[in-house]
Design an enzyme around this catalytic site. Structure first.
Site, PDB file in Angstrom:
ATOM      1  N   ASN A 150       5.184  10.101   3.294  1.00 47.16           N
ATOM      2  CA  ASN A 150       4.616   8.756   3.202  1.00 47.16           C
ATOM      3  C   ASN A 150       4.028   8.546   1.822  1.00 47.16           C
ATOM      4  O   ASN A 150       3.112   9.260   1.421  1.00 47.16           O
ATOM      5  CB  ASN A 150       3.517   8.566   4.254  1.00 47.16           C
ATOM      6  CG  ASN A 150       3.087   7.119   4.369  1.00 47.16           C
ATOM      7  OD1 ASN A 150       3.912   6.263   4.682  1.00 47.16           O
ATOM      8  ND2 ASN A 150       1.837   6.841   4.087  1.00 47.16           N
ATOM      9  N   GLU A 151       4.593   7.596   1.101  1.00 39.90           N
ATOM     10  CA  GLU A 151       4.054   7.209  -0.208  1.00 39.90           C
ATOM     11  C   GLU A 151       3.759   8.413  -1.106  1.00 39.90           C
ATOM     12  O   GLU A 151       2.598   8.658  -1.488  1.00 39.90           O
ATOM     13  CB  GLU A 151       2.799   6.339  -0.032  1.00 39.90           C
ATOM     14  CG  GLU A 151       3.091   4.990   0.573  1.00 39.90           C
ATOM     15  CD  GLU A 151       1.876   4.051   0.567  1.00 39.90           C
ATOM     16  OE1 GLU A 151       0.752   4.540   0.463  1.00 39.90           O
ATOM     17  OE2 GLU A 151       2.085   2.828   0.681  1.00 39.90           O
ATOM     18  N   GLU A 307       6.238  -1.542   4.503  1.00 36.70           N
ATOM     19  CA  GLU A 307       4.882  -1.871   4.957  1.00 36.70           C
ATOM     20  C   GLU A 307       4.373  -3.069   4.179  1.00 36.70           C
ATOM     21  O   GLU A 307       4.583  -3.156   2.962  1.00 36.70           O
ATOM     22  CB  GLU A 307       3.896  -0.737   4.628  1.00 36.70           C
ATOM     23  CG  GLU A 307       4.038   0.530   5.389  1.00 36.70           C
ATOM     24  CD  GLU A 307       2.998   1.551   4.908  1.00 36.70           C
ATOM     25  OE1 GLU A 307       1.935   1.147   4.391  1.00 36.70           O
ATOM     26  OE2 GLU A 307       3.274   2.742   5.035  1.00 36.70           O
ATOM     27  N   HIS A 358      -8.351  -2.340   9.286  1.00 40.46           N
ATOM     28  CA  HIS A 358      -7.117  -2.845   8.671  1.00 40.46           C
ATOM     29  C   HIS A 358      -6.410  -3.735   9.691  1.00 40.46           C
ATOM     30  O   HIS A 358      -6.334  -3.389  10.868  1.00 40.46           O
ATOM     31  CB  HIS A 358      -6.228  -1.650   8.305  1.00 40.46           C
ATOM     32  CG  HIS A 358      -5.111  -1.968   7.365  1.00 40.46           C
ATOM     33  ND1 HIS A 358      -4.040  -2.747   7.731  1.00 40.46           N
ATOM     34  CD2 HIS A 358      -4.894  -1.597   6.083  1.00 40.46           C
ATOM     35  CE1 HIS A 358      -3.205  -2.831   6.688  1.00 40.46           C
ATOM     36  NE2 HIS A 358      -3.700  -2.152   5.679  1.00 40.46           N
TER      37      HIS A 358
HETATM   38  C1  GLA Z   1      -0.466   2.708   2.856  1.00 38.22           C
HETATM   39  C2  GLA Z   1      -0.096   3.781   3.866  1.00 38.22           C
HETATM   40  C3  GLA Z   1      -0.348   3.378   5.283  1.00 38.22           C
HETATM   41  C4  GLA Z   1      -1.652   2.642   5.409  1.00 38.22           C
HETATM   42  C5  GLA Z   1      -1.625   1.448   4.488  1.00 38.22           C
HETATM   43  C6  GLA Z   1      -2.870   0.596   4.609  1.00 38.22           C
HETATM   44  O1  GLA Z   1       0.560   1.889   2.546  1.00 38.22           O
HETATM   45  O2  GLA Z   1       1.243   4.178   3.747  1.00 38.22           O
HETATM   46  O3  GLA Z   1      -0.356   4.560   6.078  1.00 38.22           O
HETATM   47  O4  GLA Z   1      -2.697   3.483   5.066  1.00 38.22           O
HETATM   48  O5  GLA Z   1      -1.548   1.905   3.171  1.00 38.22           O
HETATM   49  O6  GLA Z   1      -2.814  -0.519   3.761  1.00 38.22           O
END
Ligand code: GLA
Length: 655
Positions: A150-151, A307, A358
């Protein structure tokens, strides 16, 4: 593979983190997903400890159950590898995997995020769980794609731990071969830094004064490559058991540590996360810029908005809620710029943990809420637009985007604290956006021949081959626009021989003998009446014509703006930060030179076209509160119109 096999029309959904809920809630969630038209969810992103509660002991019962339920409901799965959240047992067993910051701080557990990318223990554990998942679910009919990690690069990327130092040395050996070559490339003779053995080289950790800039630049390159190696290791482990597309979520304009041009070649589908900097009043323009960069990384193939948020996030200083209609307008803005899947973080809002404030598709307020109604509405809109999926966006104008140049320019001891490449790119992009000009982003070594005009705002670093590519573009008939402090250094942050900008002197037909940065807040005037700030140059013309001169300031009566004919094309240069209206005039003159049509659009109106062989669809997005009359269409404040060629305008969302 550039799209999910067998799936046409838009994909709609989001991250789903079912580990937070009981299976009764899962059943309710799935019913609600069906109500909203959700057809794709990303699951398992942070599930490592549930799937492997102790090292080497696997328990897939949770995933089996939720995958079965989603599959029965006809909802596709983007199955994640959970490697952005290593379990507590991992940290206890392998404490050396903790990342170390530049100042020596070793980070602890109790959150999520990247491990030292060079930890062999992490690499082994991550590929093991990825491989187990792929073995078990790699051919499951509902698992249509893979979401690795993830990211990458967030929230931290570079690590100064022992494993990273060892890996950095190996990376340098591959790049330079010999220490002599490295010493020359880094200019280590200066300040007595010459290396006699490879193991004398350290990561560029915090030091007494400015660290060697070439060393820091190489450490950035190394870090991007080390993270990429984590991705490709997991990807290859999955590929051994599954033929489904594999991706990871980028943060196009917002990840300072990763060279996405390189990464984009390694993913099957480009996926991107985008969050508004909500407090900015031009955040819709920045959204467009991010989407354009994502499309460019995807080489104009359809991409996934993996996202975004239904409303406020929880990590900005002031988390501004989206206004009614903004959820759909933001989503359709991404769609207008080439995205074929609209996804959110996350489906159901958390009740505990870091992200409980969030927004989500299903907010704490439940289904009787504005956000949920808008989520359901958007599902319907996307379904009604399904024939648009797969069509393309094309651009005649490009902006050069080089992360290596960003890295280099951000290092210490530059001629002015006000030099800001990002601000310059945003300023040029915004001017083009206001003129309805669709923009691609390009790497400096990309084939530029298809573009009528190429803008290079603050392109500080240019490798020799990149500079040659830009010269050839202009020689072949291209129109180039360059702003100050571009082409100043080569690949290792070294200044080429002679006057500035060594890498662009010939194509611009000028030489800069001295940089003349301005004082904080100081303004200069040009003989066109234009105003400049931040910067001026002492320019000597060597072929270019002066378009405007300074009337005051450190370059008084010297040249401010130039145009140089080079081969069959021309190169424009601007040596100061022009006030916004004056930058608009400059941009217009470049577009005119390139024969690119432009018109100032009504305030807040955005127009983008998606095309396929059979159709041409124009998106009219009104980001203002007031109705806008445009070519016979009354676009309500906040609304999006979708105009199909030879058909009536279809209002798609808004007032
Ligand atoms: C990132 C993460 C998510 C979440 C979002 C919140 O994009 O990948 O898991 O934490 O931020 O904005």
């Amino acid at each position: 593979m550039t799209w999910i096999p067998g799936r046409t029309g838009f994909r709609y959904g989001g991250d789903y983190n079912p580990e937070q809920w009981s299976s009764e809630v899962w059943a309710e969630d799935i019913r609600l997903m069906q109500d909203a038209g959700v057809n794709l969810v990303s699951i398992g992103i942070f599930s490592w400890v549930m799937l492997e509660p102790r090292e080497g002991e696997y328990d897939f019962s949770f995933l089996d159950e939720i995958i079965g339920m989603l599959s029965d409901a006809g909802i596709d799965i983007d199955l994640a590898t959970p490697t952005a959240a290593p379990p507590a047992w991992f940290w206890k067993a392998y404490p050396d995997s903790h990342p170390v910051l530049r100042d020596g701080t070793r980070l602890g557990f109790g959150s999520r995020g990247m491990v030292s990318p060079s930890s062999p223990d992490y690499r082994r554990a991550a590929t093991a769980i990825a491989s187990k998942l792929a073995e078990r679910y790699g051919t499951h009919p509902a698992v249509v794609m893979w979401h690795v990690h993830n990211e990458y690069g967030a929230p931290i990327s570079d690590s100064y731990d022992d494993n990273s130092v060892t890996a950095f040395r190996a990376w340098l050996r591959t790049r330079y071969g010999t220490l002599d070559t490295l010493n020359r490339a880094w200019g280590t003779q200066f300040w007595g830094q010459t290396y006699g053995e490879w193991d004398e080289i350290d990561a560029p950790r915090q030091s007494a004064s400015v660290s060697n800039q070439a060393q820091r630049l190489d450490f950035q390159r190394f870090t991007s490559d080390a993270l990429l190696a984590c991705f490709t290791a997991e990807r290859d482990a999955i590929r051994a058991h599954s033929d489904r597309p594999i991706t990871t979520n980028f943060m196009a304009t917002n990840c300072p540590s990763v060279d996405y041009w390189k990464w984009a070649k390694e993913v099957d589908i480009v996926a991107n996360d985008h969050y508004l900097a909500a407090e900015r009043t031009d955040n819709h323009v920045m959204l467009a810029m991010d989407a354009d960069l994502t499309r460019s990384l995807a080489a104009s193939e359809p991409w996934i908005l993996m996202e975004h948020s239904s409303s406020a996030v929880n990590w900005q200083p002031r988390n501004i809620a989206k206004r009614p209609g903004e959820l759909a307008r933001n989503s359709l803005q991404h769609v207008a710029r080439g995205c074929d899947a609209v996804m959110f973080f996350q489906f159901r809002a958390s009740r505990y943990g870091a992200e409980k404030f969030h927004s989500a598709m299903l907010p704490h307020a439940g289904t009787n809420s504005r956000v949920w109604r808008e989520v359901v509405g958007l599902g319907g809109e996307l379904a009604s637009l399904s024939e648009v999926a797969g069509s393309r966006v094309s651009a005649r104008v490009a902006i050069v985007w080089s992360i290596e140049s960003f890295w280099a320019m951000d290092l210490d001891w530059r001629p002015s604290a006000d030099l800001d490449h990002r601000e310059r790119i945003e300023a040029f992009y915004s001017s083009l956006w206001r003129r309805g000009v669709t923009v691609d982003f390009v790497h400096p070594s990309a084939d530029l021949t298809g573009y009528a005009a190429v803008f290079a705002p603050s392109l500080y670093l240019l490798a020799d081959a990149e500079a040659a590519n830009i010269r050839e573009y202009v020689a072949g008939g291209g129109i180039l626009a360059v702003s100050y402090f571009s082409g100043i250094v080569m690949a290792n942050d070294e200044v080429p021989a002679g006057a500035y900008p060594g890498q662009l002197r010939e194509v611009l037909g000028l030489a800069v003998h001295e940089f003349l940065p301005l004082r904080d807040g100081e303004l200069v005037t040009l003989d066109t009446g234009a105003t400049g700030s931040v910067w001026a140059d002492d320019i000597v013309l060597t072929g270019a014509e002066a378009v405007a001169n300074y009337t005051n300031g450190p370059a008084a009566s010297g040249v401010a703006i130039t145009r140089n004919r080079h081969g069959r094309g021309a190169a424009h240069y601007v040596s100061t930060t022009l006030a916004s209206v004056d930058l608009d005039r400059f941009v217009e003159s470049v577009l005119d030179d390139a024969g690119v049509a432009h018109a100032v659009l009504p305030d807040g109106l955005e127009i983008v076209t998606r095309e396929s062989e059979s159709q041409r669809v124009r998106f009219l997005l009104n980001h203002s509160d007031d109705a806008i009359e445009y070519e016979g269409n009354q676009v309500e404040g906040g609304a999006v119109f979708v105009v199909r060629e030879n058909a009536d305008a279809v209002p798609h969302y808004g007032a």
